[in-house]
Enzyme design. Structure first.
Site, mmCIF file in Angstrom:
data_model
loop_
_atom_site.group_PDB
_atom_site.id
_atom_site.type_symbol
_atom_site.label_atom_id
_atom_site.label_comp_id
_atom_site.label_asym_id
_atom_site.label_seq_id
_atom_site.Cartn_x
_atom_site.Cartn_y
_atom_site.Cartn_z
ATOM 1 N N LYS A 1 0.808 -1.233 0.000
ATOM 2 C CA LYS A 1 0.000 0.000 0.000
ATOM 3 C C LYS A 1 0.833 1.272 0.000
ATOM 4 C CE LYS A 1 -4.129 -2.080 1.950
ATOM 5 N NZ LYS A 1 -5.200 -1.984 2.954
ATOM 6 N N ASP B 1 -10.057 2.473 1.877
ATOM 7 C CA ASP B 1 -10.090 1.791 3.182
ATOM 8 C C ASP B 1 -10.762 2.658 4.249
ATOM 9 O OD1 ASP B 1 -8.809 -0.585 2.455
ATOM 10 O OD2 ASP B 1 -6.816 0.240 2.826
#
Ligand code: ATR
Length: 264
Positions: free
Chosen positions: A67, A103
């Site tokens: 990420k 997210d």
């Protein structure tokens, strides 16, 4: 035939392909679009991503441990991804790579009620914790952060806000979020985390980002004491829905995605 994928290392356990392919079928895009899992090691990540647009990929999800790397290689960042310091969604368009983070918003949508004004405890200080702390603060919650390695929670709170806590007062929180990996390999959460199995209360919301066993030992105990529980699959579904909407510009079929993720 636009392709989509999740990139991770490892990625074999991912429920994203089942969830997204079910959604694409429901949208009537199943013959056109497809979603696959691609395992790629960190040292090969950048080269793999840069080749994807030429291979017909319209976008990708990015999971552990990529990420941060996804953010670093992108040509364009959403403000959310930049502030959190991590990207879980890439869009390939016009020869450019755009990085987004769904997210944080996915976590927020998975909550049963707004966290505004609530006292929240976040356990962990990794990438998942960063997204959760960032969105809770944006929504006006009071955030306390506990991490096994205190230096990491201190860095997180210095960068994003919130206070670190060494000994959380478990019954005092309206929201408790486990972002640590505890439970993934069958660890006892009540041995590893500063929580007691019998100190949850009705009125609390307890979130466990870990998914695998259903329900996790943490959520089984919290639910048994009357707390409202949210599991990692619901968060997976919500972040996935936002990613899918970014790529296809169509409303995501949440119920289909939830059913596929739970069955996978
Ligand atoms: P992610 O990006 O998924 O959040 P990560 O950066 O590897 O992943 O973070 C994992 C988190 O789980 C960390 O907060 C880690 O604590 P440390 O910073 O002390 O390593 C936490 N964690 C993993 N195993 C743990 C355990 N057995 N007990 C407590 N915390 C644990």
């Amino acid at each position: 035939m636009p392709r989509l994928a999740v990139l991770g290392y490892p990625v074999g356990h991912s429920r994203s392909p089942a969830m997204h392919n079910a959604a694409l079928a429901e949208l009537g895009l199943g013959g056109e679009w497809s979603y696959e899992a691609i395992e790629v090691a960190p040292d090969a990540f950048e080269q793999r991503v840069r080749a994807m647009a030429g291979e017909g990929f319209a976008g990708a999800n990015v999971t552990v441990p990529h990420k941060g790397a996804a953010l670093a290689l992108a040509d364009e960042l959403s403000e959310t991804a930049r502030e959190i310091g991590a990207a879980n969604t890439l869009v390939f368009a016009g020869g450019e790579i755009r990085a987004e983070n769904t997210d944080a918003e996915g976590f927020l949508r998975a909550l049963p009620a707004s966290p505004a004004g609530k006292r929240a405890l976040v356990l962990g200080a990794g990438g998942a914790a960063r997204a959760v702390v960032w969105v809770l603060l944006r929504e006006g919650a009071t955030v306390e952060i506990w991490n096994r390695t205190e230096l990491r929670s201190q860095h997180l709170s210095e960068e994003l806000g919130g206070e670190t806590v060494e000994r959380p007062e478990q019954p005092a929180y309206e929201l408790i979020v486990n972002t640590t990996a505890v439970g993934l390999a069958g660890e006892d959460p009540f041995a590893e985390l500063p929580l007691a199995a019998d100190r949850f209360a009705p009125g609390q919301t307890v979130v466990d980002m870990v998914y695998g066993e259903e329900p996790s030992a943490l959520l089984a105990a919290a639910g048994g004491e009357g707390a409202t529980t949210v599991d990692g699959i619901e968060i997976l579904v919500q972040q996935g829905a936002l990613s899918l909407e970014t790529w296809t510009q169509r409303p995501a079929p949440l119920d289909t995605m939830r059913a596929a993720a739970r069955a996978a």
